[in-house]
Design a protein around this motif. Structure first.
Motif, mmCIF file in Angstrom:
data_model
loop_
_atom_site.group_PDB
_atom_site.id
_atom_site.type_symbol
_atom_site.label_atom_id
_atom_site.label_comp_id
_atom_site.label_asym_id
_atom_site.label_seq_id
_atom_site.Cartn_x
_atom_site.Cartn_y
_atom_site.Cartn_z
ATOM 1 N N GLY A 30 0.819 -1.249 -0.108
ATOM 2 C CA GLY A 30 -0.084 0.098 0.095
ATOM 3 C C GLY A 30 0.753 1.134 0.113
ATOM 4 O O GLY A 30 2.006 1.258 0.036
ATOM 5 N N THR A 31 0.268 2.430 -0.056
ATOM 6 C CA THR A 31 0.824 3.613 0.148
ATOM 7 C C THR A 31 0.422 4.480 1.552
ATOM 8 O O THR A 31 -0.215 3.974 2.169
ATOM 9 C CB THR A 31 0.580 4.462 -1.252
ATOM 10 O OG1 THR A 31 -0.893 5.060 -0.760
ATOM 11 C CG2 THR A 31 0.746 4.047 -2.367
ATOM 12 N N ASN A 32 1.215 5.392 1.732
ATOM 13 C CA ASN A 32 1.121 6.161 2.939
ATOM 14 C C ASN A 32 0.429 7.434 2.945
ATOM 15 O O ASN A 32 0.992 8.344 2.582
ATOM 16 C CB ASN A 32 2.172 6.207 3.822
ATOM 17 C CG ASN A 32 3.225 4.839 3.958
ATOM 18 O OD1 ASN A 32 2.458 3.865 4.595
ATOM 19 N ND2 ASN A 32 3.966 4.533 2.682
ATOM 20 N N PRO A 33 -0.705 7.624 2.953
ATOM 21 C CA PRO A 33 -1.454 9.058 2.787
ATOM 22 C C PRO A 33 -1.020 9.919 3.907
ATOM 23 O O PRO A 33 -0.773 11.207 3.401
ATOM 24 C CB PRO A 33 -2.973 8.812 2.779
ATOM 25 C CG PRO A 33 -3.120 7.318 2.769
ATOM 26 C CD PRO A 33 -1.879 6.697 3.306
ATOM 27 N N ASP A 34 -0.630 9.619 4.880
ATOM 28 C CA ASP A 34 -0.203 10.610 6.008
ATOM 29 C C ASP A 34 0.850 9.863 6.626
ATOM 30 O O ASP A 34 0.726 9.213 7.882
ATOM 31 C CB ASP A 34 -1.224 10.972 6.825
ATOM 32 C CG ASP A 34 -0.947 12.109 7.913
ATOM 33 O OD1 ASP A 34 0.196 12.604 7.869
ATOM 34 O OD2 ASP A 34 -1.844 12.627 8.852
ATOM 35 N N PRO A 35 2.044 9.966 6.245
ATOM 36 C CA PRO A 35 3.151 9.265 6.863
ATOM 37 C C PRO A 35 3.189 9.497 8.588
ATOM 38 O O PRO A 35 3.708 8.432 9.215
ATOM 39 C CB PRO A 35 4.284 9.521 6.335
ATOM 40 C CG PRO A 35 3.960 10.081 4.850
ATOM 41 C CD PRO A 35 2.558 10.650 5.188
ATOM 42 N N ALA A 36 2.922 10.756 8.847
ATOM 43 C CA ALA A 36 3.329 11.191 10.134
ATOM 44 C C ALA A 36 2.346 10.173 11.398
ATOM 45 O O ALA A 36 2.562 10.060 12.494
ATOM 46 C CB ALA A 36 2.727 12.725 10.444
ATOM 47 N N THR A 37 1.240 9.520 10.861
ATOM 48 C CA THR A 37 0.452 8.772 11.509
ATOM 49 C C THR A 37 0.857 7.135 11.654
ATOM 50 O O THR A 37 0.341 6.640 12.362
ATOM 51 C CB THR A 37 -0.960 8.812 11.152
ATOM 52 O OG1 THR A 37 -1.070 8.001 9.935
ATOM 53 C CG2 THR A 37 -1.507 10.234 10.950
ATOM 54 N N ASN A 38 1.933 6.945 10.897
ATOM 55 C CA ASN A 38 2.310 5.485 10.951
ATOM 56 C C ASN A 38 3.791 5.419 10.596
ATOM 57 O O ASN A 38 3.957 4.408 9.959
ATOM 58 C CB ASN A 38 1.359 4.895 9.968
ATOM 59 C CG ASN A 38 1.632 5.217 8.598
ATOM 60 O OD1 ASN A 38 1.753 6.404 8.322
ATOM 61 N ND2 ASN A 38 1.867 3.969 7.575
ATOM 62 N N ARG A 39 4.537 6.303 11.208
ATOM 63 C CA ARG A 39 5.966 6.408 10.817
ATOM 64 C C ARG A 39 6.636 5.009 11.132
ATOM 65 O O ARG A 39 7.837 4.699 10.666
ATOM 66 C CB ARG A 39 6.745 7.640 11.385
ATOM 67 C CG ARG A 39 6.739 7.367 13.011
ATOM 68 C CD ARG A 39 7.248 8.684 13.826
ATOM 69 N NE ARG A 39 8.487 8.929 13.249
ATOM 70 C CZ ARG A 39 9.103 9.983 13.583
ATOM 71 N NH1 ARG A 39 8.458 11.321 13.911
ATOM 72 N NH2 ARG A 39 10.431 10.387 13.046
ATOM 73 N N TYR A 40 6.165 4.249 11.874
ATOM 74 C CA TYR A 40 6.620 2.814 12.605
ATOM 75 C C TYR A 40 6.128 1.838 11.925
ATOM 76 O O TYR A 40 6.349 0.381 12.236
ATOM 77 C CB TYR A 40 6.788 2.812 14.026
ATOM 78 C CG TYR A 40 7.796 3.496 14.401
ATOM 79 C CD1 TYR A 40 9.166 3.406 14.557
ATOM 80 C CD2 TYR A 40 7.423 4.841 14.971
ATOM 81 C CE1 TYR A 40 10.253 4.136 15.041
ATOM 82 C CE2 TYR A 40 8.657 5.720 15.718
ATOM 83 C CZ TYR A 40 9.817 5.250 15.563
ATOM 84 O OH TYR A 40 10.958 6.082 16.023
ATOM 85 N N ALA A 41 5.138 1.837 10.853
ATOM 86 C CA ALA A 41 4.499 0.873 10.155
ATOM 87 C C ALA A 41 4.303 1.458 8.637
ATOM 88 O O ALA A 41 3.311 0.921 8.313
ATOM 89 C CB ALA A 41 3.387 0.440 11.055
ATOM 90 N N LEU A 42 5.298 1.673 8.076
ATOM 91 C CA LEU A 42 5.186 2.282 6.644
ATOM 92 C C LEU A 42 4.504 1.179 5.831
ATOM 93 O O LEU A 42 5.347 -0.083 5.643
ATOM 94 C CB LEU A 42 6.210 3.178 6.181
ATOM 95 C CG LEU A 42 6.476 4.317 6.911
ATOM 96 C CD1 LEU A 42 7.816 4.964 6.581
ATOM 97 C CD2 LEU A 42 5.252 5.522 6.608
ATOM 98 N N TYR A 43 3.420 1.186 4.892
ATOM 99 C CA TYR A 43 3.487 0.490 3.741
ATOM 100 C C TYR A 43 4.658 0.467 2.667
ATOM 101 O O TYR A 43 5.061 1.737 2.272
ATOM 102 C CB TYR A 43 2.017 0.956 3.130
ATOM 103 C CG TYR A 43 0.717 -0.020 3.666
ATOM 104 C CD1 TYR A 43 0.945 -0.442 5.104
ATOM 105 C CD2 TYR A 43 -0.240 -0.120 3.553
ATOM 106 C CE1 TYR A 43 -0.108 -1.126 5.912
ATOM 107 C CE2 TYR A 43 -1.621 -0.494 3.966
ATOM 108 C CZ TYR A 43 -1.314 -0.849 5.229
ATOM 109 O OH TYR A 43 -2.488 -1.750 5.816
ATOM 110 N N ARG A 44 4.591 -0.561 1.846
ATOM 111 C CA ARG A 44 5.446 -0.459 0.765
ATOM 112 C C ARG A 44 4.788 -1.019 -0.670
ATOM 113 O O ARG A 44 3.602 -1.903 -0.185
ATOM 114 C CB ARG A 44 6.979 -1.155 1.095
ATOM 115 C CG ARG A 44 7.385 -0.298 1.957
ATOM 116 C CD ARG A 44 9.034 -0.821 2.149
ATOM 117 N NE ARG A 44 9.127 -2.077 2.786
ATOM 118 C CZ ARG A 44 10.242 -2.646 2.805
ATOM 119 N NH1 ARG A 44 11.430 -2.269 2.407
ATOM 120 N NH2 ARG A 44 10.205 -3.963 3.533
#
Length: 371
Positions: free
Chosen positions: A316-330
């Motif tokens: 997946g992609t990360n619409p708002d990385p600030a909310t999931n910085r320790y679980a980023l999709y790729r």
């Protein structure tokens, strides 16, 4: 798992055909501009190996880890440079820390595990095109040059002369297939099933097969076909501006380890990277990376060890990385992706990428973000 592809490498499935159609029609550039206006997200590409596609009948290791060929990788990176904004993962971390919005069409290139073809093949292409990238490595394999246990398990299944295959840990007891294709299918089933048992049980199971089949992986360095990088190579890449992050010590699923062992793996991997490369390691990619491989406890340990970002292997992609910085999709790149499919996946990732199958993680599951 990779779907079958045609002999020219173009996918035979609906995603591949649709991607090639969109690409050849010239629609993708317009779609990209429109999407960048209304949907701002971070895309992180995930690669493993860059190598020529071998003959499955003679190649004794896991074909599924081959992301693409050198020629296609060059094409992919050239497209990235022309149409997108290649960005370092540390720049993403800095933007998150500062509360800044990432520019449209930001794309990060990452590699997992640390195979030496990353240095021999991918690195020169990236360097020549000026594309930044992050290489996540399992430090024990860089130290020793020994193959990854999952690789060695596939190698043993493909090459053993044993007449039967007995794995009580996974309730498997059947005759060993003679055909190479059937052995590959069996290896894939085993790799999938073993993710349900503990990480130490996985290691013990593979060690038992090494003894039973007299195929120890510790007797010599890894065969050239599955060789890890070494520290000199990583230091050269790091000095050239390429990022090196943690993929654990032994490539074990963190969430499947006892708590103290999990914390030790994370901290030891960081300490080794800090010592060998001379700069603090702040980037983590969870080994295996699906929702069974990490959870809230793993994220807490990663943060407390001093890492600033964590990447999963959930698509997946990360619409708002600030909310999931320790679980980023790729977005995994796989070997049956022709140029059109790859370009379409970057432009329309939700439509054109493989969805991840989600599993129960046992406790404290993590939802990384919406695709």
């Amino acid at each position: 798992m990779v779907n079958p592809s045609t002999s020219d490498g173009r996918a035979s499935g609906i995603r591949g055909r649709l991607g090639e159609l969109c690409y050849s029609s010239g629609l993708l550039h317009s779609l990209q501009r429109a999407r960048a206006w209304w949907h701002k997200d971070l895309r992180i590409l995930a690669y493993h190996r860059i190598m020529d596609f071998p003959d499955p009948e003679t190649y004794d290791f896991d074909l599924e880890l081959i992301s693409t060929s050198p020629e296609r990788f060059y094409e992919q990176m050239h497209l990235l440079k022309r149409r997108f904004r290649p960005t370092r993962l540390t720049d993403v971390a800095e933007a998150i820390a500062a509360g800044e919005t990432l520019p449209p069409d930001t794309v990060v290139v990452t590699f997992d595990d640390g195979y030496d073809d990353n240095y021999r093949i991918a690195y020169p292409i990236l360097r020549d095109l000026g594309i930044p990238a992050t290489f996540f490595v399992s430090t024990a394999h860089i130290d020793t040059g020994r193959p990854f246990l999952y690789d060695w398990l596939v190698h043993m299944i493909l090459t053993t002369g044993t007449p039967s295959f007995v794995l009580p840990e996974l309730n498997i007891d059947l005759p060993m297939p003679a055909a190479r294709a059937e052995r590959r299918e069996l290896a894939g089933r085993v790799l999938l099933a073993m993710k349900d048992i503990g990480a130490l049980e996985q290691s013990a199971m593979i060690a038992r097969l090494e003894r039973d089949w007299r195929m120890p992986c510790d007797d010599a360095p890894a065969p050239p076909e599955c060789k890890p990088m070494n520290w000199d190579q990583l230091r050269e890449m790091h000095a050239a501006g390429y990022e090196v992050g943690s993929h654990g010590v032994h490539h074990r699923m963190f969430a499947k380890l006892p708590h103290d062992d999990m914390v030790r793996e994370i901290r030891e991997s960081k300490a080794t990277l800090d010592r060998e490369l001379g700069d603090p390691a702040i980037l983590m990619s969870y080994p295996v990376g699906g929702d069974r491989a990490f959870n809230g406890e793993v994220i807490d340990a990663t943060r407390e060890a001093g890492f600033e970002l964590g990447c999963s292997y959930i698509c997946g992609t990360n619409p708002d990385p600030a909310t999931n910085r320790y679980a980023l999709y790729r977005l995994p790149v796989e070997r049956n992706m022709g140029p059109g499919w790859f370009a379409a996946m970057l432009t329309l990732p939700r439509l054109m990428s493989y969805p991840t199958v989600h599993h129960e993680t046992g406790k404290d599951p993590v939802a990384a973000c919406s695709p």
